[in-house]
Design a protein around this motif. Sequence first.
Motif, mmCIF file in Angstrom:
data_model
loop_
_atom_site.group_PDB
_atom_site.id
_atom_site.type_symbol
_atom_site.label_atom_id
_atom_site.label_comp_id
_atom_site.label_asym_id
_atom_site.label_seq_id
_atom_site.Cartn_x
_atom_site.Cartn_y
_atom_site.Cartn_z
ATOM 1 N N UNK A 130 8.305 -0.815 -44.069
ATOM 2 C CA UNK A 130 7.839 0.292 -43.139
ATOM 3 C C UNK A 130 8.028 -0.036 -41.923
ATOM 4 N N UNK A 131 8.447 1.115 -41.003
ATOM 5 C CA UNK A 131 8.838 0.991 -39.414
ATOM 6 C C UNK A 131 7.723 1.894 -38.820
ATOM 7 N N UNK A 132 7.670 1.186 -37.518
ATOM 8 C CA UNK A 132 7.137 2.195 -36.543
ATOM 9 C C UNK A 132 8.109 2.534 -35.378
ATOM 10 N N UNK A 133 8.283 3.753 -35.211
ATOM 11 C CA UNK A 133 9.096 4.401 -34.240
ATOM 12 C C UNK A 133 8.254 4.956 -33.164
ATOM 13 N N UNK A 134 9.064 4.870 -32.150
ATOM 14 C CA UNK A 134 8.435 5.540 -30.534
ATOM 15 C C UNK A 134 9.462 6.704 -30.425
ATOM 16 N N UNK A 135 8.880 7.645 -30.011
ATOM 17 C CA UNK A 135 9.709 8.956 -29.785
ATOM 18 C C UNK A 135 9.257 9.530 -28.348
ATOM 19 N N UNK A 167 7.796 5.391 -44.145
ATOM 20 C CA UNK A 167 7.896 4.511 -45.113
ATOM 21 C C UNK A 167 9.408 4.610 -45.749
ATOM 22 N N UNK A 168 9.790 3.620 -46.472
ATOM 23 C CA UNK A 168 11.011 3.904 -47.113
ATOM 24 C C UNK A 168 10.747 4.110 -48.541
ATOM 25 N N UNK A 169 11.507 4.893 -49.089
ATOM 26 C CA UNK A 169 11.140 5.446 -50.272
ATOM 27 C C UNK A 169 12.572 5.682 -51.319
ATOM 28 N N UNK A 170 12.180 5.258 -52.492
ATOM 29 C CA UNK A 170 13.472 5.706 -53.390
ATOM 30 C C UNK A 170 14.331 5.071 -53.498
ATOM 31 N N UNK A 171 15.298 5.140 -54.293
ATOM 32 C CA UNK A 171 16.727 4.353 -54.370
ATOM 33 C C UNK A 171 17.640 5.611 -54.560
ATOM 34 N N UNK A 172 18.361 5.817 -53.470
ATOM 35 C CA UNK A 172 19.627 6.702 -53.393
ATOM 36 C C UNK A 172 20.684 5.905 -54.227
ATOM 37 N N UNK A 173 21.845 6.512 -54.449
ATOM 38 C CA UNK A 173 22.967 5.675 -54.687
ATOM 39 C C UNK A 173 23.434 4.553 -53.858
ATOM 40 N N UNK A 174 23.585 3.517 -54.637
ATOM 41 C CA UNK A 174 23.792 2.416 -53.490
ATOM 42 C C UNK A 174 22.640 1.520 -53.098
ATOM 43 N N UNK A 175 21.302 2.090 -53.713
ATOM 44 C CA UNK A 175 20.103 1.335 -53.245
ATOM 45 C C UNK A 175 19.747 1.629 -52.156
ATOM 46 N N UNK A 176 20.047 2.559 -51.384
ATOM 47 C CA UNK A 176 19.558 3.020 -49.853
ATOM 48 C C UNK A 176 18.126 3.483 -49.954
#
Lengths: 114, 116
Positions: B33-38, B92-101
């Motif tokens: 998980x990342x918190x971003x400020x915009x 949140x970071x989800x899933x595994x795209x090609x290459x594991x990203x």
Amino acid sequence: EPEVTQTPSHQVTQMGQEVILRCVPISNHLYFYWYRQILGQKVEFLVSFYNNEISEKSEIFDDQFSVERPDGSNFTLKIRSTKLEDSAMYFCASIERGLNTEAFFGQGTRLTVV
Amino acid sequence: GESVGLHLPTLSVQEGDNSIINCAYSNSASDYFIWYKQESGKGPQFIIDIRSNMDKRQGQRVTVLLNKTVKHLSLQIAATQPGDSAVYFCADFWGYASGGSYIPTFGRGTSLIVHP
């Protein structure tokens, strides 16, 4: 500090026209993304790109959209025939490697379709 | 699909107060998980991240807490300053795209307004 750069910062186009949004990701990064943000709404995933091909795309990323990495540095998003609802901020992001690493974002291109 | 959401759209605080911004996520498989400020007219900027094997992480004036049991994240900003005024997103970071990203997925955002 390395950064993701996007050009132009603002693009105004007529409905039905094609636009190309450009991004230069951080040079040693391997994973590239396009997001869009309609004014006042959340940042929405469009597409991810790895190893010179699309790895994931959302339902927003329909046949009107395409991405390309024409050389070793640029990463482009093309919208073939723009619609009014395509007006948004478009952000490019890149990640150095896969798991558990930060996504760095560009400053965005504001696309206005009139 | 599963999504990340934020409880409060706007948070107003006085300068010097501590701020707490909350986030709920629904993907139980999310492990980063990342918190971003915009800031207005700018792209999301990284603030702090946390992995699912941690429940707390501290940075400079910021602390992120992760409660995996209830799938909840919070961002605490100590001694909030006018320069902290921005929209804050958790991703949140989800899933595994090609290459594991992973693919970061954002909630709607909370607007933090700091009054001098």
